[in-house]
Design a protein around this motif. Structure first.
Motif, PDB file in Angstrom:
ATOM      1  N   LYS A 179       0.872  -1.314   0.153  1.00  0.00           N
ATOM      2  CA  LYS A 179       0.035   0.105  -0.069  1.00  0.00           C
ATOM      3  C   LYS A 179       0.843   1.357   0.266  1.00  0.00           C
ATOM      4  O   LYS A 179       1.737   1.284   0.624  1.00  0.00           O
ATOM      5  CB  LYS A 179      -1.087  -0.236   1.235  1.00  0.00           C
ATOM      6  CG  LYS A 179      -1.860  -1.260   1.261  1.00  0.00           C
ATOM      7  CD  LYS A 179      -2.578  -1.251   2.574  1.00  0.00           C
ATOM      8  CE  LYS A 179      -3.984  -0.328   2.487  1.00  0.00           C
ATOM      9  NZ  LYS A 179      -4.856  -0.815   1.516  1.00  0.00           N
ATOM     10  N   PHE A 180       0.622   2.153  -0.946  1.00  0.00           N
ATOM     11  CA  PHE A 180       1.305   3.591  -1.075  1.00  0.00           C
ATOM     12  C   PHE A 180       0.015   4.488  -1.034  1.00  0.00           C
ATOM     13  O   PHE A 180      -0.807   4.575  -1.761  1.00  0.00           O
ATOM     14  CB  PHE A 180       2.135   3.725  -2.358  1.00  0.00           C
ATOM     15  CG  PHE A 180       2.693   5.104  -2.524  1.00  0.00           C
ATOM     16  CD1 PHE A 180       3.924   5.381  -2.160  1.00  0.00           C
ATOM     17  CD2 PHE A 180       1.938   5.632  -3.513  1.00  0.00           C
ATOM     18  CE1 PHE A 180       4.159   6.737  -2.245  1.00  0.00           C
ATOM     19  CE2 PHE A 180       2.295   7.106  -3.855  1.00  0.00           C
ATOM     20  CZ  PHE A 180       3.541   7.443  -3.188  1.00  0.00           C
ATOM     21  N   SER A 181       0.492   5.731  -0.073  1.00  0.00           N
ATOM     22  CA  SER A 181      -0.355   6.897  -0.468  1.00  0.00           C
ATOM     23  C   SER A 181       0.533   8.210  -0.136  1.00  0.00           C
ATOM     24  O   SER A 181       1.149   8.079   0.904  1.00  0.00           O
ATOM     25  CB  SER A 181      -1.522   6.877   0.442  1.00  0.00           C
ATOM     26  OG  SER A 181      -1.097   6.647   2.013  1.00  0.00           O
ATOM     27  N   HIS A 182       0.277   9.330  -0.886  1.00  0.00           N
ATOM     28  CA  HIS A 182       1.236  10.568  -0.587  1.00  0.00           C
ATOM     29  C   HIS A 182       0.444  11.592  -1.284  1.00  0.00           C
ATOM     30  O   HIS A 182       0.514  11.592  -2.780  1.00  0.00           O
ATOM     31  CB  HIS A 182       2.588  10.196  -1.205  1.00  0.00           C
ATOM     32  CG  HIS A 182       3.488  11.444  -0.749  1.00  0.00           C
ATOM     33  ND1 HIS A 182       3.896  11.830   0.644  1.00  0.00           N
ATOM     34  CD2 HIS A 182       4.355  12.385  -1.475  1.00  0.00           C
ATOM     35  CE1 HIS A 182       4.674  12.830   0.589  1.00  0.00           C
ATOM     36  NE2 HIS A 182       5.026  13.074  -0.620  1.00  0.00           N
ATOM     37  N   LYS A 183       0.137  12.733  -0.579  1.00  0.00           N
ATOM     38  CA  LYS A 183      -0.247  13.869  -1.412  1.00  0.00           C
ATOM     39  C   LYS A 183      -1.363  13.596  -2.343  1.00  0.00           C
ATOM     40  O   LYS A 183      -1.174  14.244  -3.519  1.00  0.00           O
ATOM     41  CB  LYS A 183       0.952  14.795  -1.838  1.00  0.00           C
ATOM     42  CG  LYS A 183       2.025  15.447  -0.885  1.00  0.00           C
ATOM     43  CD  LYS A 183       3.258  15.944  -1.660  1.00  0.00           C
ATOM     44  CE  LYS A 183       4.086  16.481  -0.434  1.00  0.00           C
ATOM     45  NZ  LYS A 183       5.151  17.372  -1.198  1.00  0.00           N
ATOM     46  N   GLY A 184      -2.124  12.847  -1.897  1.00  0.00           N
ATOM     47  CA  GLY A 184      -3.636  12.610  -2.927  1.00  0.00           C
ATOM     48  C   GLY A 184      -3.384  11.452  -3.730  1.00  0.00           C
ATOM     49  O   GLY A 184      -4.267  11.126  -4.361  1.00  0.00           O
ATOM     50  N   TRP A 185      -2.218  11.093  -3.873  1.00  0.00           N
ATOM     51  CA  TRP A 185      -1.959   9.814  -4.669  1.00  0.00           C
ATOM     52  C   TRP A 185      -2.231   8.808  -3.875  1.00  0.00           C
ATOM     53  O   TRP A 185      -1.705   8.390  -2.707  1.00  0.00           O
ATOM     54  CB  TRP A 185      -0.654   9.753  -5.397  1.00  0.00           C
ATOM     55  CG  TRP A 185      -0.434  10.756  -6.723  1.00  0.00           C
ATOM     56  CD1 TRP A 185      -0.141  12.139  -6.512  1.00  0.00           C
ATOM     57  CD2 TRP A 185      -0.859  10.520  -7.989  1.00  0.00           C
ATOM     58  NE1 TRP A 185      -0.291  12.727  -7.496  1.00  0.00           N
ATOM     59  CE2 TRP A 185      -0.552  11.791  -8.500  1.00  0.00           C
ATOM     60  CE3 TRP A 185      -1.598   9.422  -8.648  1.00  0.00           C
ATOM     61  CZ2 TRP A 185      -0.919  11.926 -10.037  1.00  0.00           C
ATOM     62  CZ3 TRP A 185      -1.681   9.565  -9.874  1.00  0.00           C
ATOM     63  CH2 TRP A 185      -1.452  10.879 -10.465  1.00  0.00           C
ATOM     64  N   ALA A 186      -2.644   7.729  -4.437  1.00  0.00           N
ATOM     65  CA  ALA A 186      -2.649   6.016  -3.728  1.00  0.00           C
ATOM     66  C   ALA A 186      -2.662   4.993  -4.826  1.00  0.00           C
ATOM     67  O   ALA A 186      -2.791   5.045  -6.025  1.00  0.00           O
ATOM     68  CB  ALA A 186      -4.133   6.066  -3.071  1.00  0.00           C
ATOM     69  N   ALA A 187      -1.737   4.112  -4.373  1.00  0.00           N
ATOM     70  CA  ALA A 187      -1.480   2.827  -5.066  1.00  0.00           C
ATOM     71  C   ALA A 187      -1.229   1.481  -4.328  1.00  0.00           C
ATOM     72  O   ALA A 187      -0.504   1.682  -3.338  1.00  0.00           O
ATOM     73  CB  ALA A 187      -0.383   3.149  -6.032  1.00  0.00           C
TER      74      ALA A 187
END
Length: 468
Positions: free
Chosen positions: A156-164
């Protein structure tokens, strides 16, 4: 003696206060007790002419334990589901009751300010719910008392409005490596009456892999999904279906838009394509299109839209399967509370899943929030077949008229928040069917032209570490 007693009481009290402080920061202990009494008179499929309505109460009991530290999270959810007075519960009206782990996962947090300076980068492994967007294709199916979960690993990845997210699963029946028990051959079709999955698929995937990405902005969110599930190949010998080496792979790709145009107006749309092979190895070429708009005015919200799920031309045979399967989502949320479409009970000519004509659903969902406690929902559906319907082969006496209209459905739900962590919900749904819907439900016998369903549900969700 008295002094020792006072010391014991002091240290016990101090320990309790310390435990309570630690628990409130890191430990969570929650639960759920949800009872639902239902009256079914044609829920899931049209009732026979002389069928009698059934009444029963099912119950879900959960205990959830969670713990969070700076570098990891752990969550365990034990669940028991059963019908009152019996050891039987229902999934597809057939699965027995179970006491089992609904979720049991650990999440390792890799991100920190020193080396990987992002909001979140983690690896989550174990039995877990997998949910994205509106749960159309991937959801926890919470309405069903058993719900849905996967044994998987998710990065799981998330940063400044991005998620993947990237997810992986690989299923086996056992860990043995003995003659006659090759662990590489997976039997995804368990002994009846258990039926895995939804949508009448009847087979659990051998493995799955997916990529999900989303971008949240001021106007809403845009997402994309690439999902592949692999099914063990089978062969039929003297009427017995046996798994063999190799897999049939199904690929689903697409994206969705969830937008807020103004404070009152919203618009959502999604498009997904499904290709490669179905579970039986047939060439797959299918798609799903959906769009809806919403308008909110004070306490009232209305939400008209349509769904198109491709299907097969039932008047002639084809080597290509055009039936779109909505994967592991929440059909109850989208295609009517009566659960006639894309739930465990398949629909197709004479109930044959391979002869499903697909579905067109024109709907208007309405929601009235009277206050913080009371919500009323009224949904209207008009269902059509996406393709022409052939005549019955099992029962030629069933005559159908021309056209593709299947049914009209009305769903009503009233939800009232009694007090914190306790709600009561009541619902009523009814469907008015044409002769063509009778043709699509097995067995092909004369049925009533309408069905109805009602329920009353109590939902307790206590938080054992928070004072109520």
């Amino acid at each position: 003696m008295k002094r020792n007693l006072l010391k014991a009481l002091f240290f016990t009290g101090a320990g309790f206060i310390l435990l309570q402080h630690t628990a409130s920061a890191q430990l969570s202990v929650t639960g759920q007790l949800r009872t639902r009494t239902e009256l079914r008179d044609g829920q899931g499929t049209l009732p026979a002419q002389d069928a009698k309505a059934s009444v029963f109460t099912s119950q879900r009991t959960r205990l959830n334990l969670g713990y969070s530290a700076s570098r990891y999270r752990v969550f365990v959810s034990a669940q028991d589901v059963r019908v009152w007075g019996s050891d039987q519960s229902t999934i597809s009206n057939m699965e027995g009751s179970k006491l089992f782990l609904h979720q049991a996962w650990g999440e390792m947090i890799l991100s920190d300010s020193a080396t990987i300076n992002v909001e979140n980068l983690s690896v989550k492994a174990g039995r877990q719910e997998i949910m994205y967007d509106d749960s159309r294709l991937l959801g926890n199916l919470d309405w069903l008392q058993q719900a849905r979960r996967h044994d998987a690993i998710v990065v799981k990845f998330s940063h400044k409005g991005w998620a993947a997210d990237a997810g992986f699963a690989f299923n086996q029946n056992h860990g043995k490596d003995t003659p006659g028990k090759n662990g590489n051959i997976y039997n995804g079709t368990p002994t009846t009456p258990v039926v895995p999955g939804t949508n009448g698929i009847g087979m659990m995937y051998k493995s799955m892999q997916y990529l999900y990405a989303a971008r949240t902005m001021k106007f809403g969110k845009v997402s994309a999904l690439l999902f592949k599930d692999d099914f063990q190949k089978t062969q039929t010998i003297e009427g017995v279906v046996t798994p063999v080496a190799g897999v049939n792979s199904r690929v689903t790709v697409g994206g969705a838009l969830f937008s807020k145009i103004t404070d009152k107006i919203g618009f959502n749309a999604a498009a997904y394509y499904q290709g490669n092979n179905d579970k039986l190895g047939n060439t797959l070429d299918a798609y799903n299109l959906t769009a809806d708009a919403s308008y909110s005015s004070g306490k009232f919200t209305t939400n008209p839209g349509f769904d198109y799920l491709s299907g097969n031309n039932t008047t002639k045979q084809s080597k290509i399967n055009h039936r779109f399967d909505p994967l592991y989502g929440t059909p109850h949320k989208f295609w009517g509370f009566m659960d006639y479409f894309y739930v465990a009970d398949p629909f197709g000519i004479d109930g044959n899943l391979t002869r499903s004509p697909g579905l067109v659903d024109y709907f208007i969902r309405n929601k009235y929030k009277a206050n913080d406690k009371l919500i009323v929902i009224l949904d209207l559906h008009e269902f059509y077949a996406a393709n022409k319907l052939a005549d019955s082969e099992i029962n030629p006496t069933i005559a159908t008229t021309s056209g593709r209209r299947l049914a009209t459905e009305i769903d009503l739900v009233v939800n009232y928040n009694l007090f914190r962590n306790m709600t009561i919900e009541a619902g009523y749904a009814t469907i008015f069917a044409t002769d063509k819907l009778n043709l699509l439900k097995a067995p092909a016998t004369t049925k009533q032209d309408h069905g109805q369903w009602a329920y009353m549900m109590l939902n307790f969700t206590p938080d054992f570490l928070v004072k109520q």
